[in-house]
Motif scaffolding. Structure first.
Motif, PDB file in Angstrom:
ATOM      1  N   GLU A 109       0.832  -1.191   0.000  1.00  0.00           N
ATOM      2  CA  GLU A 109       0.000   0.000   0.000  1.00  0.00           C
ATOM      3  C   GLU A 109       0.867   1.241   0.000  1.00  0.00           C
ATOM      4  O   GLU A 109       1.986   1.240   0.520  1.00  0.00           O
ATOM      5  CB  GLU A 109      -0.910   0.029   1.231  1.00  0.00           C
ATOM      6  N   GLN A 110       0.311   2.296  -0.577  1.00  0.00           N
ATOM      7  CA  GLN A 110       0.996   3.584  -0.618  1.00  0.00           C
ATOM      8  C   GLN A 110       1.258   4.063   0.802  1.00  0.00           C
ATOM      9  O   GLN A 110       0.381   4.026   1.658  1.00  0.00           O
ATOM     10  CB  GLN A 110       0.136   4.601  -1.362  1.00  0.00           C
ATOM     11  N   VAL A 111       2.481   4.500   1.048  1.00  0.00           N
ATOM     12  CA  VAL A 111       2.861   5.034   2.344  1.00  0.00           C
ATOM     13  C   VAL A 111       2.339   6.476   2.412  1.00  0.00           C
ATOM     14  O   VAL A 111       2.549   7.248   1.470  1.00  0.00           O
ATOM     15  CB  VAL A 111       4.403   5.000   2.502  1.00  0.00           C
ATOM     16  N   PRO A 112       1.657   6.844   3.489  1.00  0.00           N
ATOM     17  CA  PRO A 112       1.169   8.230   3.603  1.00  0.00           C
ATOM     18  C   PRO A 112       2.310   9.229   3.450  1.00  0.00           C
ATOM     19  O   PRO A 112       3.430   8.979   3.909  1.00  0.00           O
ATOM     20  CB  PRO A 112       0.563   8.286   5.012  1.00  0.00           C
ATOM     21  N   ASP A 113       2.026  10.365   2.819  1.00  0.00           N
ATOM     22  CA  ASP A 113       3.053  11.383   2.544  1.00  0.00           C
ATOM     23  C   ASP A 113       3.829  11.798   3.782  1.00  0.00           C
ATOM     24  O   ASP A 113       5.039  11.967   3.732  1.00  0.00           O
ATOM     25  CB  ASP A 113       2.431  12.619   1.895  1.00  0.00           C
TER      26      ASP A 113
END
Length: 124
Positions: A109-113
């Motif tokens: 999953e995309q890592v939060p900014d």
């Protein structure tokens, strides 16, 4: 079709077997005109690369990696690109080693900014 993966940082949601990709591994994706590639490292992986293509919400790529113990391994992966309710990207993967026995599934999953910024600030 989900948004472009270009410039996104993704991470596994769970550890795989020892000596493989795990939750400390980070993938930095690139995308252009249906081409997909990424660099990855972290945990037991010193350096890894993947390259392949995207058709709609399906990725098809090969990967190769160097592990901390000096061994290399390679394989093939097909991923479904989805979007989470918070707008982040999720890849549901089916993979198989080509250099050794074994196959499985995983999720990245995309890592939060804000997490990416913290990691970048503390990098050597």
């Amino acid at each position: 079709m989900a948004r472009s993966l270009d410039g996104l940082v993704l991470a596994p949601v769970a550890d795989q077997a020892p000596g493989q990709v795990g939750t400390r591994t980070r993938f930095t994706y690139h995308e252009k005109d249906g081409e997909i590639w990424a660099e990855y490292a972290g945990g037991d992986v010193v350096r890894g690369y993947l390259v392949g293509g995207r058709e709609g919400d399906r990725l098809d790529f090969r990967y190769v990696q160097l592990k901390r113990d000096g061994t290399t391994s390679s394989g093939h992966c097909v991923s479904a690109v989805t979007e989470l309710s918070d707008g982040r990207v999720r890849l549901e993967e089916s993979w198989a080693w080509e250099s050794q026995t074994g196959r499985g599934t995983s999720v990245v999953e995309q890592v939060p900014d804000e997490v990416v910024e913290q990691v970048t600030e503390h990098a050597p």
